[in-house]
Scaffold this motif. Structure first.
Motif, PDB file in Angstrom:
ATOM      1  N   ALA A   1       0.846  -1.201   0.000  1.00  0.00           N
ATOM      2  CA  ALA A   1       0.000   0.000   0.000  1.00  0.00           C
ATOM      3  C   ALA A   1       0.882   1.252   0.000  1.00  0.00           C
ATOM      4  N   ILE A   2       0.725   2.086  -1.026  1.00  0.00           N
ATOM      5  CA  ILE A   2       1.489   3.324  -1.139  1.00  0.00           C
ATOM      6  C   ILE A   2       0.507   4.491  -1.074  1.00  0.00           C
ATOM      7  N   TYR A   3       0.522   5.187   0.045  1.00  0.00           N
ATOM      8  CA  TYR A   3      -0.440   6.265   0.260  1.00  0.00           C
ATOM      9  C   TYR A   3       0.126   7.583  -0.259  1.00  0.00           C
ATOM     10  N   VAL A   4      -0.636   8.236  -1.148  1.00  0.00           N
ATOM     11  CA  VAL A   4      -0.207   9.507  -1.755  1.00  0.00           C
ATOM     12  C   VAL A   4      -1.394  10.480  -1.742  1.00  0.00           C
ATOM     13  N   PRO A   5      -1.175  11.700  -1.293  1.00  0.00           N
ATOM     14  CA  PRO A   5      -2.295  12.659  -1.291  1.00  0.00           C
ATOM     15  C   PRO A   5      -2.812  12.893  -2.707  1.00  0.00           C
ATOM     16  N   LYS A   6      -4.122  12.947  -2.850  1.00  0.00           N
ATOM     17  CA  LYS A   6      -4.698  13.103  -4.190  1.00  0.00           C
ATOM     18  C   LYS A   6      -4.337  14.457  -4.797  1.00  0.00           C
ATOM     19  N   ASP A   7      -3.965  15.426  -3.947  1.00  0.00           N
ATOM     20  CA  ASP A   7      -3.542  16.737  -4.457  1.00  0.00           C
ATOM     21  C   ASP A   7      -2.073  16.763  -4.859  1.00  0.00           C
ATOM     22  N   GLY A   8      -1.409  15.619  -4.714  1.00  0.00           N
ATOM     23  CA  GLY A   8      -0.019  15.548  -5.121  1.00  0.00           C
ATOM     24  C   GLY A   8       0.954  15.812  -3.991  1.00  0.00           C
TER      25      GLY A   8
ATOM     26  N   ASP B   1      -8.789   4.591  -4.720  1.00  0.00           N
ATOM     27  CA  ASP B   1      -9.097   5.680  -3.809  1.00  0.00           C
ATOM     28  C   ASP B   1      -8.959   5.210  -2.363  1.00  0.00           C
ATOM     29  N   GLY B   2      -8.585   6.131  -1.479  1.00  0.00           N
ATOM     30  CA  GLY B   2      -8.439   5.794  -0.062  1.00  0.00           C
ATOM     31  C   GLY B   2      -9.693   5.174   0.519  1.00  0.00           C
ATOM     32  N   LYS B   3     -10.845   5.507  -0.046  1.00  0.00           N
ATOM     33  CA  LYS B   3     -12.107   4.964   0.477  1.00  0.00           C
ATOM     34  C   LYS B   3     -12.281   3.483   0.153  1.00  0.00           C
ATOM     35  N   ASP B   4     -11.539   2.989  -0.846  1.00  0.00           N
ATOM     36  CA  ASP B   4     -11.674   1.575  -1.238  1.00  0.00           C
ATOM     37  C   ASP B   4     -10.841   0.676  -0.328  1.00  0.00           C
ATOM     38  N   LYS B   5     -11.045   0.830   0.946  1.00  0.00           N
ATOM     39  CA  LYS B   5     -10.179   0.149   1.897  1.00  0.00           C
ATOM     40  C   LYS B   5     -10.194  -1.369   1.746  1.00  0.00           C
ATOM     41  N   ALA B   6     -11.379  -1.898   1.422  1.00  0.00           N
ATOM     42  CA  ALA B   6     -11.488  -3.357   1.310  1.00  0.00           C
ATOM     43  C   ALA B   6     -10.506  -3.906   0.271  1.00  0.00           C
ATOM     44  N   VAL B   7     -10.229  -3.092  -0.741  1.00  0.00           N
ATOM     45  CA  VAL B   7      -9.361  -3.548  -1.826  1.00  0.00           C
ATOM     46  C   VAL B   7      -7.901  -3.645  -1.381  1.00  0.00           C
ATOM     47  N   TYR B   8      -7.420  -2.573  -0.770  1.00  0.00           N
ATOM     48  CA  TYR B   8      -5.969  -2.541  -0.508  1.00  0.00           C
ATOM     49  C   TYR B   8      -5.593  -3.015   0.900  1.00  0.00           C
ATOM     50  N   SER B   9      -6.613  -3.217   1.763  1.00  0.00           N
ATOM     51  CA  SER B   9      -6.288  -3.586   3.137  1.00  0.00           C
ATOM     52  C   SER B   9      -6.254  -5.105   3.348  1.00  0.00           C
ATOM     53  N   GLU B  10      -6.413  -5.845   2.271  1.00  0.00           N
ATOM     54  CA  GLU B  10      -6.265  -7.296   2.376  1.00  0.00           C
ATOM     55  C   GLU B  10      -4.907  -7.642   1.772  1.00  0.00           C
ATOM     56  N   GLU B  11      -4.155  -8.516   2.399  1.00  0.00           N
ATOM     57  CA  GLU B  11      -2.862  -8.858   1.806  1.00  0.00           C
ATOM     58  C   GLU B  11      -3.075  -9.525   0.450  1.00  0.00           C
ATOM     59  N   ARG B  12      -2.402  -8.981  -0.563  1.00  0.00           N
ATOM     60  CA  ARG B  12      -2.426  -9.575  -1.905  1.00  0.00           C
ATOM     61  C   ARG B  12      -1.002 -10.036  -2.170  1.00  0.00           C
ATOM     62  N   PHE B  13      -0.690 -11.217  -1.684  1.00  0.00           N
ATOM     63  CA  PHE B  13       0.694 -11.693  -1.741  1.00  0.00           C
ATOM     64  C   PHE B  13       1.164 -11.839  -3.184  1.00  0.00           C
ATOM     65  N   GLY B  14       2.334 -11.304  -3.464  1.00  0.00           N
ATOM     66  CA  GLY B  14       2.885 -11.374  -4.812  1.00  0.00           C
ATOM     67  C   GLY B  14       3.185  -9.979  -5.333  1.00  0.00           C
ATOM     68  N   PRO B  15       3.423  -9.864  -6.656  1.00  0.00           N
ATOM     69  CA  PRO B  15       3.850  -8.569  -7.245  1.00  0.00           C
ATOM     70  C   PRO B  15       2.664  -7.642  -7.498  1.00  0.00           C
ATOM     71  N   ILE B  16       1.953  -7.308  -6.443  1.00  0.00           N
ATOM     72  CA  ILE B  16       0.723  -6.523  -6.570  1.00  0.00           C
ATOM     73  C   ILE B  16       0.782  -5.372  -5.567  1.00  0.00           C
ATOM     74  N   SER B  17       0.655  -4.154  -6.067  1.00  0.00           N
ATOM     75  CA  SER B  17       0.667  -3.026  -5.139  1.00  0.00           C
ATOM     76  C   SER B  17      -0.337  -1.970  -5.578  1.00  0.00           C
TER      77      SER B  17
ATOM     78  N   ILE C   1      -2.488   4.679  -3.480  1.00  0.00           N
ATOM     79  CA  ILE C   1      -3.787   5.007  -2.881  1.00  0.00           C
ATOM     80  C   ILE C   1      -3.937   6.521  -2.756  1.00  0.00           C
ATOM     81  N   ALA C   2      -4.992   7.033  -3.345  1.00  0.00           N
ATOM     82  CA  ALA C   2      -5.224   8.489  -3.325  1.00  0.00           C
ATOM     83  C   ALA C   2      -5.926   8.869  -2.021  1.00  0.00           C
ATOM     84  N   THR C   3      -5.243   9.661  -1.218  1.00  0.00           N
ATOM     85  CA  THR C   3      -5.805  10.063   0.079  1.00  0.00           C
ATOM     86  C   THR C   3      -6.098  11.562   0.079  1.00  0.00           C
TER      87      THR C   3
END
Lengths: 556, 556
Positions: free
Chosen positions: B349-356, B438-454, B457-459
């Motif tokens: 999970a790479i958190y980046v502000p949506k405003d840059g 989007d940061g609101k899609d927590k269900a998507v990025y808050s589950e471990e997706r083991f492997g080359p998947i990252s 996240i727009a916060t």
């Protein structure tokens, strides 16, 4: 405004700390807090009874605490109501407040926390004469035991926890420079920080028989490693804990820290709060002394926390042969009598071969041994004043009733009798009940019968004694095991047995040391390896499970 | 007949041991086992490929082991069957046998056990070139990583465990004389013995991606503290474990000890045996690396044992501002590519502000940052040979399929593509999949997706990034957290966050150190304080929970 600092307190107590750290590694005799009442401030000793009385029949106020409920109900086992009321705070709000205060205490750092803990202990030590009365009139211990076990020995155990904590924390550097060579290229260089981070809010659940001795190790272990601590005393033994918490908060306040870091939550037998506290997800460390049923409940249900328990067990003695029957039975008589067997270390099961034991005077039969033990006990308790001092009073109704209930479990070796205390006519005082049973009656002697109740168990042989002790300790646990033998081979077998069932062994105690006594800085109290306890008071494991190390790193 | 002794091995390795103990307390850079292949015996390096081939398509015999079942089924992620068979012993009989051998190993004592462990490590180190091939063709790691992480780095971690064990055990004296003054009377004098007693038979459950690195800490921690150890490797990565066990048994045999003290129990995916082993009441210590589901099952069900788990987590990076965008994205590209994200430390999970974010060249928008990361990754992997070396192969079908399944979870930043390995055309090689959500899609990025998947996240802001990272790590755990910021205040906030959620923090990594790398003797791997792991590799707590101290005392 604070007029001193945690760092200054560390310096003030550093010499004693260093000595304590030396002691935990040599485990030779050492005791920082005198067990001689004469070494204490004369005025404090003299005024202690009045100081205790002044606490009775009034409200025990703790600065900064407002209660949502008043708690009362303590009654001295010596026969009078204490009449003290305490504030029970709003528990969820308290846990939240303590959780919020955690970073402050964490950031004080290891040194500062050690300094604060040692200052608290210093003040508790000064308060020892008064503490003795509070322990006596909640636990029922005789005065001298209440003083020694309740004050200096409890403080010794607390300092032992602080020393183990310091020893563990100082082994982790605060910072490090990591400089990794890269052949002909520039090295990789990073600065690293290592933070000791406490697990969370800690809960210490006290017991009625040792309200300080069994509370202090968990309290100081959690506190020194950075966890704010809730003390939840047994409803019948609140006062010693309340006094302790008050002292701790005074020290915290003086150094400009939030006193809520050490808080009291009293409750009543009718409305217990331990389960609710234990299940609060912010509570991450729990220390408990008490019944196996409740200890196991905590272990099974407070899975979000590290749980340290001391529970029931069947402490045992194996008698194979003796070189001095009188000395041995005298020693055992004291063990069975002291505080009416209400110690977690008191012997309950005494295994003796049915064919008797060897002595220098020849074979002594099983019945003769049992009789010798009865005689030694009666004789030891023949002087009523001394007997009352040694026996103390029976803490709970349940224990008092248990004596009666157990009478039918075997043949009487020595009946329990009630005694009249010279000063407190209403005191509930009972001499030991000793029964004899057959080794086959395992159901009878393998259940903990807390109180002045013991069994002389007729076995087929010493080998059979070892087998039975092994089974019972494996299944029910034990904190102490004793062996009497003139044979090196048997002593070696006992040593193997002790290692296998993970219990502390005492060999041939026939003098002034007793199997139920455990000295801080030398004896490990419980091993944490059998059902009687899942932790030892105190070793490194007791401390290092209470914090984690969080590191950060960045390029230089 | 043995031609050396555990004590002699202790002396042989004592200097290295002392250096290791120093290292765990300074945590500066130190590595005893070279990560430079050129430092190894030239013949061993040259013959390693052939030595590996000689192991394939044959039976891996371990002296003294008879199987009740033949186990096969390993397949190299590089596209060929290993064709090796192993003996699965009768498990209950094995546990009984190991339990019976425990006193022998216990009685060797701390020094002797340290000596034996260090000799095993010395021999494993000599075997490193071959070990590299066994790790490569089970885990799928590229050769150089398989060599470094699978051999010297794993050995470093093992020695770290031995050093912590020695440090803890030597803090407990073997004997003490306790001499308590009694005023004018003779002192009470007792001799005491303190035995380090292991908890019981230990079980180490290996994982498929790091068959040595994640197995050695538990193996050596349990062994050095006296517990006989069963190694239960992942069914798809048995060979490195089998080789390790073989070496350990050879050393044990040479010093006259029972080789069964270290035993292998291989199994298959179709007929797993871990649950049965874990529930054997004689198994008292369990180390596990793998899924949260199974780790939690062990914690919940193997309640008779001490269970150390490393499970899933969501490793995170918070991007606030950077001083060199290219350097940062290059660093992250390597992290996401290395071993195709199949490390328990790889960022998801790479958190980046949506405003840059701010850079010295001005504001870089969220999309520009995501694009820069994609470009850096593509560029880094543009040379196919180098890409294949870095990426390694995908270990499991499940991970391979997961890449496809995850494509739909967000907008593509960089699609995963398969690559052709220059030497192994059947190898399963995939480049990283990077998605934006989007940061609101927590269900998507808050589950471990083991492997080359990252996920990028727009916060709402860096503050929001911190809040989301806090929630996800509290709930799902993490082993690594990175932060990029040019603001001291933000770095300080990240430091607070790291302490609160108990995760290791890396700040502004933009050079030759990567967030997913963890160096033995300096970096603590996992804290044991969030759901990703209940223990740290390696600290004192990892060792001291594996043994208890049993004391005995007698009058002098």
């Amino acid at each position: 405004m604070s007029n001193t600092s945690p760092a200054a307190l560390f310096e003030r107590h550093q010499e004693l700390l260093n000595r304590a750290v030396e002691a935990i590694h040599t485990r030779e005799y050492w005791s920082p807090y005198s067990e001689n009442l004469k070494k204490y401030n004369e005025e404090a000793v003299k005024s202690a009874p009045a100081d205790f009385k002044a606490l009775c029949d009034s409200h025990f106020a703790i600065e900064g605490v407002t209660g949502v409920k008043k708690i009362t109900g303590e009654r001295s086992p010596y026969g009078f109501d204490l009449g003290i009321s305490y504030d029970q705070p709003d528990m969820n709000a308290l846990v939240d407040e303590m959780h919020a205060a955690l970073p402050q205490w964490r950031d004080v750092g290891a040194k500062g926390r050690v300094g604060v803990c040692m200052e608290i202990l210093h003040r508790l030590n000064e308060l020892s004469p008064l503490m003795a009365y509070t322990v006596m009139h909640t636990s029922g211990q005789g005065f001298m035991m209440a003083f020694q076990a309740g004050a200096p020995h409890a403080q010794d155990r607390a300092l032992e926890a602080v020393a183990y904590g310091w020893d563990a924390m100082k082994g982790i550097p605060e910072t490090a420079r990591w400089n990794k060579p890269q052949g002909k290229m520039d090295p990789l260089v990073m600065d690293k920080q290592f933070h000791i981070v406490p697990r969370g809010v800690a809960l210490v659940v006290g017991c009625s028989t040792f309200p300080t001795w069994n509370t202090y190790p968990g309290l100081f272990a959690s506190l020194v490693t950075g966890n704010p601590v809730i003390v939840k005393p047994h409803p019948t033994a609140i006062l010693p804990a309340a006094l302790t918490v008050k002292v701790a908060r005074e020290v915290l306040k003086e150094v400009g820290l939030n006193p809520t870091l050490v808080s009291l939550v009293p409750d009543t037998v009718a409305e217990p709060v331990t389960k609710a506290l234990a299940l609060n997800p912010k509570v991450k460390v729990i220390d408990f002394t008490g019944s196996s049923a409740f200890g196991n409940w905590l272990e099974d249900n407070a899975r979000h926390a590290r749980v340290f328990t001391e529970k029931a067990g069947v402490n045992s003695i194996i008698v194979d042969s003796v070189s001095d029957l009188k000395a041995v039975t005298r020693n055992l008589a004291f063990t069975l009598s002291l505080y009416s067997g209400q110690m977690c270390t008191t012997t309950q099961a005494i295994y003796v071969p049915k064919d008797g034991i060897n002595t220098p005077e020849g074979k002594v039969s099983f019945d003769e041994f049992a009789q010798a033990l009865a005689t030694a006990t009666s004789k030891f308790l023949s002087d009523n004043d001394r007997a009352c001092m040694v026996l103390g009073a029976i803490q709970s109704d349940a224990t008092f009733q248990r004596i009666d209930e157990c009478r039918k479990l075997g043949a009487l070796v020595l009946d329990s009798e009630t005694r009249q205390h010279p000063e407190f006519p209403e005191a509930r005082i009972c001499t030991p009940l000793i029964l004899k049973v057959d080794g086959k009656d395992k159901a009878v002697y393998s259940e903990e019968r807390f109180g002045p109740i013991s069994f002389v168990i007729a076995t087929e042989s010493t080998e059979d004694s070892m087998r039975l002790a092994r089974e019972v300790i494996n299944e029910e646990g034990a904190i102490t095991l004793g062996v009497y033998s003139t044979s090196d081979a048997v002593l070696q077998q006992a040593e193997e047995l002790a290692m296998d069932v993970k219990v502390a062994l005492s060999c041939n105690l026939d003098g002034g040391v007793f199997v139920n006594q455990s000295a801080a800085f030398s004896d490990f109290h419980a091993t944490g390896g059998n059902p009687a306890a899942n932790a030892s008071l105190t070793d490194t494991a007791f401390l290092v499970n209470r914090f984690v190390v969080v590191q950060s790193r960045r390029h230089v």
